[in-house]
Design a protein around this motif. Structure first.
Motif, PDB file in Angstrom:
ATOM      1  N   LYS A  90      -9.253  -8.342   3.741  1.00  0.00           N
ATOM      2  CA  LYS A  90      -9.473  -6.894   3.742  1.00  0.00           C
ATOM      3  C   LYS A  90      -8.290  -6.124   3.150  1.00  0.00           C
ATOM      4  CE  LYS A  90     -13.512  -6.495   5.846  1.00  0.00           C
ATOM      5  NZ  LYS A  90     -14.679  -5.806   5.236  1.00  0.00           N
ATOM      6  N   TRP A  91      -7.079  -6.635   3.395  1.00  0.00           N
ATOM      7  CA  TRP A  91      -5.904  -5.924   2.897  1.00  0.00           C
ATOM      8  C   TRP A  91      -5.682  -6.283   1.423  1.00  0.00           C
ATOM      9  CZ3 TRP A  91      -3.425  -1.875   4.732  1.00  0.00           C
ATOM     10  CH2 TRP A  91      -3.500  -1.585   6.092  1.00  0.00           C
ATOM     11  N   THR A  92      -6.439  -5.612   0.566  1.00  0.00           N
ATOM     12  CA  THR A  92      -6.295  -5.789  -0.873  1.00  0.00           C
ATOM     13  C   THR A  92      -5.015  -5.091  -1.343  1.00  0.00           C
ATOM     14  OG1 THR A  92      -7.531  -3.767  -1.348  1.00  0.00           O
ATOM     15  CG2 THR A  92      -8.793  -5.822  -1.141  1.00  0.00           C
ATOM     16  N   ASN A  93      -4.583  -5.411  -2.550  1.00  0.00           N
ATOM     17  CA  ASN A  93      -3.369  -4.788  -3.072  1.00  0.00           C
ATOM     18  C   ASN A  93      -3.510  -3.273  -3.188  1.00  0.00           C
ATOM     19  OD1 ASN A  93      -1.740  -6.997  -3.169  1.00  0.00           O
ATOM     20  ND2 ASN A  93      -1.676  -7.166  -5.387  1.00  0.00           N
ATOM     21  N   GLU A  94      -4.705  -2.797  -3.514  1.00  0.00           N
ATOM     22  CA  GLU A  94      -4.916  -1.345  -3.600  1.00  0.00           C
ATOM     23  C   GLU A  94      -4.653  -0.691  -2.244  1.00  0.00           C
ATOM     24  OE1 GLU A  94      -8.397   1.906  -4.811  1.00  0.00           O
ATOM     25  OE2 GLU A  94      -8.938  -0.160  -4.286  1.00  0.00           O
ATOM     26  N   ARG A  95      -5.144  -1.301  -1.183  1.00  0.00           N
ATOM     27  CA  ARG A  95      -4.961  -0.746   0.159  1.00  0.00           C
ATOM     28  C   ARG A  95      -3.520  -0.885   0.635  1.00  0.00           C
ATOM     29  NH1 ARG A  95     -10.599  -3.623   2.010  1.00  0.00           N
ATOM     30  NH2 ARG A  95     -11.982  -1.905   1.395  1.00  0.00           N
ATOM     31  N   ILE A  96      -2.921  -2.040   0.374  1.00  0.00           N
ATOM     32  CA  ILE A  96      -1.525  -2.247   0.772  1.00  0.00           C
ATOM     33  C   ILE A  96      -0.613  -1.245   0.062  1.00  0.00           C
ATOM     34  CG2 ILE A  96       0.425  -3.842   0.672  1.00  0.00           C
ATOM     35  CD1 ILE A  96      -1.591  -6.134   0.997  1.00  0.00           C
ATOM     36  N   LYS A  97      -0.816  -1.071  -1.228  1.00  0.00           N
ATOM     37  CA  LYS A  97       0.030  -0.150  -1.995  1.00  0.00           C
ATOM     38  C   LYS A  97      -0.095   1.284  -1.480  1.00  0.00           C
ATOM     39  CE  LYS A  97       1.228   1.216  -6.707  1.00  0.00           C
ATOM     40  NZ  LYS A  97       0.931   1.026  -8.160  1.00  0.00           N
ATOM     41  N   ALA A  98      -1.314   1.708  -1.212  1.00  0.00           N
ATOM     42  CA  ALA A  98      -1.523   3.068  -0.698  1.00  0.00           C
ATOM     43  C   ALA A  98      -0.809   3.250   0.631  1.00  0.00           C
ATOM     44  CB  ALA A  98      -3.019   3.341  -0.549  1.00  0.00           C
ATOM     45  N   TYR A  99      -0.927   2.257   1.483  1.00  0.00           N
ATOM     46  CA  TYR A  99      -0.320   2.304   2.824  1.00  0.00           C
ATOM     47  C   TYR A  99       1.204   2.339   2.740  1.00  0.00           C
ATOM     48  CZ  TYR A  99       0.680   0.658   7.601  1.00  0.00           C
ATOM     49  OH  TYR A  99       1.150   0.524   8.881  1.00  0.00           O
ATOM     50  N   LEU A 100       1.782   1.531   1.865  1.00  0.00           N
ATOM     51  CA  LEU A 100       3.243   1.437   1.776  1.00  0.00           C
ATOM     52  C   LEU A 100       3.875   2.606   1.027  1.00  0.00           C
ATOM     53  CD1 LEU A 100       3.748  -2.364   0.953  1.00  0.00           C
ATOM     54  CD2 LEU A 100       3.682  -1.253   3.193  1.00  0.00           C
ATOM     55  N   LYS A 101       3.252   3.022  -0.060  1.00  0.00           N
ATOM     56  CA  LYS A 101       3.879   4.029  -0.920  1.00  0.00           C
ATOM     57  C   LYS A 101       3.749   5.443  -0.367  1.00  0.00           C
ATOM     58  CE  LYS A 101       5.568   3.160  -4.383  1.00  0.00           C
ATOM     59  NZ  LYS A 101       6.987   2.805  -4.661  1.00  0.00           N
ATOM     60  N   ALA A 102       2.978   5.619   0.704  1.00  0.00           N
ATOM     61  CA  ALA A 102       2.883   6.943   1.321  1.00  0.00           C
ATOM     62  C   ALA A 102       4.139   7.286   2.110  1.00  0.00           C
ATOM     63  CB  ALA A 102       1.660   7.007   2.239  1.00  0.00           C
ATOM     64  N   VAL A 103       4.972   6.286   2.362  1.00  0.00           N
ATOM     65  CA  VAL A 103       6.252   6.492   3.055  1.00  0.00           C
ATOM     66  C   VAL A 103       7.344   6.624   1.997  1.00  0.00           C
ATOM     67  CG1 VAL A 103       7.881   5.514   4.709  1.00  0.00           C
ATOM     68  CG2 VAL A 103       5.429   5.143   5.004  1.00  0.00           C
ATOM     69  N   PRO A 104       8.280   7.577   2.137  1.00  0.00           N
ATOM     70  CA  PRO A 104       9.334   7.728   1.142  1.00  0.00           C
ATOM     71  C   PRO A 104      10.092   6.422   0.889  1.00  0.00           C
ATOM     72  CG  PRO A 104       9.363   9.571   2.671  1.00  0.00           C
ATOM     73  CD  PRO A 104       8.379   8.582   3.213  1.00  0.00           C
ATOM     74  N   GLN A 105      10.553   6.271  -0.334  1.00  0.00           N
ATOM     75  CA  GLN A 105      11.250   5.058  -0.736  1.00  0.00           C
ATOM     76  C   GLN A 105      12.426   4.756   0.198  1.00  0.00           C
ATOM     77  OE1 GLN A 105      10.363   2.922  -3.126  1.00  0.00           O
ATOM     78  NE2 GLN A 105      12.079   1.587  -2.632  1.00  0.00           N
ATOM     79  N   ASN A 106      12.518   3.485   0.602  1.00  0.00           N
ATOM     80  CA  ASN A 106      13.599   2.957   1.451  1.00  0.00           C
ATOM     81  C   ASN A 106      13.551   3.447   2.900  1.00  0.00           C
ATOM     82  OD1 ASN A 106      14.493   1.641  -0.839  1.00  0.00           O
ATOM     83  ND2 ASN A 106      16.174   3.059  -1.234  1.00  0.00           N
ATOM     84  N   LYS A 107      12.484   4.119   3.270  1.00  0.00           N
ATOM     85  CA  LYS A 107      12.333   4.547   4.660  1.00  0.00           C
ATOM     86  C   LYS A 107      11.397   3.638   5.452  1.00  0.00           C
ATOM     87  CE  LYS A 107      15.082   8.085   4.612  1.00  0.00           C
ATOM     88  NZ  LYS A 107      16.312   8.078   5.448  1.00  0.00           N
ATOM     89  N   LEU A 108      10.794   2.670   4.759  1.00  0.00           N
ATOM     90  CA  LEU A 108       9.926   1.689   5.394  1.00  0.00           C
ATOM     91  C   LEU A 108      10.469   0.301   5.057  1.00  0.00           C
ATOM     92  CD1 LEU A 108       7.337   0.845   6.892  1.00  0.00           C
ATOM     93  CD2 LEU A 108       6.103   1.062   4.731  1.00  0.00           C
TER      94      LEU A 108
END
Length: 213
Positions: A90-108
């Motif tokens: 279920k966790w496709t790259n499109e979904r993973i990228k959306a989930y991760l990149k919504a957080v500012p860089q280096n804050k996750l």
């Protein structure tokens, strides 16, 4: 014993109470322990999200981070990436990228949780630039048998050093129990600090434990 009507597996970050609970918890935790500004949160850990839409997943992670930042402007969110392994269909790259990149860089900061089996960094373009830590697990719940492939770990660490990108922030371990196969964990960290060859390390380890060759 609650009926399904009252079961809750996921606290909705869009609910106004979410931020109130987050603040109350963090205030109390900081009062007792202080803070290093790193906070561990693992939403969707073996839990199915209410929606798989990338926009929804992005909004969830954005809201969670904002709830941390409101309480601590220096906040960094620490999350293990077991979710991407556990439900990888279920966790496709499109979904993973959306989930991760919504957080500012280096804050996750992400823990690549089970690299002795599957390295998620290789499947996600190194987490699309967000910082991560390569982790050796080796022991589930203190129940794993005496097992470990030093040669494989050696090769994987060498590879992540060479190809893991500048957002590789470190090497770690996510063992779930102590007292099982200590040589593997000692080797993982000795490899990082001293660039030790696994064959030489095994011989030195045996000598140091027994006091002679």
């Amino acid at each position: 014993g609650f009926s399904k009507e009252y079961q809750s597996y996921f606290l909705d970050s869009f609910d106004p109470l979410f931020r109130q609970i987050q603040k109350a918890f963090l205030d109390e935790q900081t009062k007792i322990y202080g803070t290093d500004h790193i906070y561990g949160l693992d939403p969707f850990n073996e839990v199915t999200p209410p929606s798989w839409e990338p926009a929804y997943l992005a909004d969830v992670s954005k809201n969670i981070y904002e709830s941390l930042r409101e309480n601590d402007e220096q906040a960094q969110w620490l999350q293990m990436t077991w979710i991407f392994y556990y439900n990888q269909e279920k966790w496709t790259n499109e979904r993973i990228k959306a989930y991760l990149k919504a957080v500012p860089q280096n804050k996750l900061l992400l823990l690549d949780y089970f690299c002795d089996r599957t390295e998620i960094w290789k499947k996600t373009d190194a987490y699309f630039g967000q910082p991560y830590i390569w982790c050796y697990l080796g022991n589930f719940g203190g129940n794993t048998v005496l097992d470990g492939n030093m040669k494989d770990v050696d090769e994987k660490i060498e590879q992540v050093f060479q190809k893991g990108g500048k957002n590789l922030w470190g090497i770690g371990s996510t063992l779930e129990g102590f007292g099982n196969n200590p040589i593997m964990y000692e080797y993982v960290f000795d490899k990082v600090w001293n660039a030790t060859n696994y064959h030489d390390f095994a011989l030195q380890y045996a000598d140091s434990r027994l006091g002679k060759a």
